[in-house]
Design a protein around this motif. Structure first.
Motif, short mmCIF file in Angstrom:
data_model
loop_
_atom_site.label_atom_id
_atom_site.label_comp_id
_atom_site.label_asym_id
_atom_site.label_seq_id
_atom_site.Cartn_x
_atom_site.Cartn_y
_atom_site.Cartn_z
N VAL A 1 -5.60 -6.96 13.90
CA VAL A 1 -4.55 -5.92 13.93
C VAL A 1 -4.21 -5.66 15.39
N ARG B 1 6.31 4.61 4.30
CA ARG B 1 5.35 4.97 3.24
C ARG B 1 5.25 6.47 3.08
N ARG C 1 1.67 -9.72 7.83
CA ARG C 1 1.46 -8.75 6.75
C ARG C 1 2.48 -7.63 6.92
N VAL C 2 3.47 -7.59 6.03
CA VAL C 2 4.60 -6.70 6.28
C VAL C 2 4.83 -5.73 5.14
N GLY C 3 4.84 -4.44 5.47
CA GLY C 3 5.12 -3.40 4.50
C GLY C 3 6.46 -2.72 4.75
N ARG C 4 6.52 -1.92 5.82
CA ARG C 4 7.69 -1.06 6.04
C ARG C 4 9.02 -1.79 6.10
N LYS D 1 0.83 -1.21 0.00
CA LYS D 1 0.00 0.00 0.00
C LYS D 1 0.86 1.26 0.00
N MET E 1 -8.35 -12.85 11.06
CA MET E 1 -7.35 -11.79 10.91
C MET E 1 -7.54 -10.78 12.02
N MET F 1 2.46 -7.35 11.95
CA MET F 1 3.00 -6.49 10.92
C MET F 1 4.43 -6.13 11.31
N THR F 2 5.05 -5.16 10.66
CA THR F 2 6.46 -4.87 10.92
C THR F 2 6.74 -4.74 12.42
N ILE G 1 -6.67 -6.13 2.87
CA ILE G 1 -6.38 -6.08 4.32
C ILE G 1 -6.88 -4.79 4.97
N ASN H 1 -4.59 -2.19 1.14
CA ASN H 1 -5.67 -1.68 1.99
C ASN H 1 -6.83 -1.06 1.23
#
Ligand code: PLP
Length: 222
Positions: free
Chosen positions: A159, A216, A207-210, A37, A157, A191-192, A80, A58
């Motif tokens: 958060v 971001r 669920r990993v982004g950073r 995202k 799921m 997540m991260t 997500i 997202n």
């Protein structure tokens, strides 16, 4: 869609490092879902080039735009972020897993527009306003409704509570216990910031982004 430059080699390295770390921490139980995202289609391309086909997003608009930009690639999009009911029709046929199903009206709409699709029920064990998710007491009925409507329920799921390790631990335990009680395999948790805690609590999918793409860009800016 402007976004920071993506270095595909660096992303692939980070994906492989993180997978190795997850394998060591979880004994192979926890898989990685990269979250792209706020980054452009080139972030998704980097994920595909690293050998992954599942990607978390997202926002409906971002899924549609990136899916169009990557026509011809086979991306298994995981939704997500919270989904408005009126977005389901446009997303139908493009989504691999709807992870944020948290109310009866959304179950009905997905069953109608995307029959037989895979979902997860999003649980909010901590009662956070605005984050989506149903109370633990509502999960069993939602799962039953989804199965009756012909959807496939992969699991649950949730958060975590940002910056609150104790509350996050409680939330992960509640969700893992519920998944056990209902015989559901997937627990999309972590997540991260809280991935080690999630793995320790039996997460099957972080669920990993950073940690893969860096910080971001602000939403709506740039
Ligand atoms: C953005 C997001 C993630 C990824 O968060 P990072 O901190 O970038 O790892 C995971 N899950 C959900 C629901 C998100 O919105």
């Amino acid at each position: 869609m402007n976004s920071p430059l993506i270095d595909p080699t660096a992303v692939a390295d980070r994906i492989h490092d993180l997978e190795e770390r997850l394998a060591n921490l979880s004994g192979g139980r926890t898989r990685l879902l990269p979250v792209t995202k706020a980054f452009g289609p080139e972030a998704v391309e980097a994920v595909l080039a690293a050998g992954h086909s599942a990607v978390g997003e997202n926002y409906a608009q971002e899924i549609l735009a990136k899916d169009d930009a990557l026509a011809g690639w086979d991306v298994a999009w995981h939704v997500i972020g919270s989904v408005q009911r009126n977005k389901v029709r446009r997303l139908a046929g493009r989504v691999a897993v709807w992870q944020t199903v948290d109310r009866p009206a959304l179950v009905s709409e997905i069953a109608r527009r995307a029959p037989g699709d895979r979902i997860m029920v999003q649980v909010d064990p901590l009662g956070f306003p605005g984050k989506g998710g149903c109370p633990p007491g509502a999960v069993e009925d939602l799962v039953g409704q989804a199965l009756d409507a012909g959807l496939r329920v992969d699991g649950l799921m949730t958060v975590g509570a940002q910056g609150d390790t104790a509350a996050t631990g409680r939330a992960f335990r509640v969700v893992a216990d519920l998944a056990d009680a209902l015989g559901l395999v997937e627990r999309s948790m972590g997540m991260t910031e809280d991935l080690e805690q999630a793995v320790a609590s039996g997460s099957t999918l972080v669920r990993v982004g950073r940690a893969l793409f860096g910080d971001r860009p602000p939403r709506g800016g740039r």
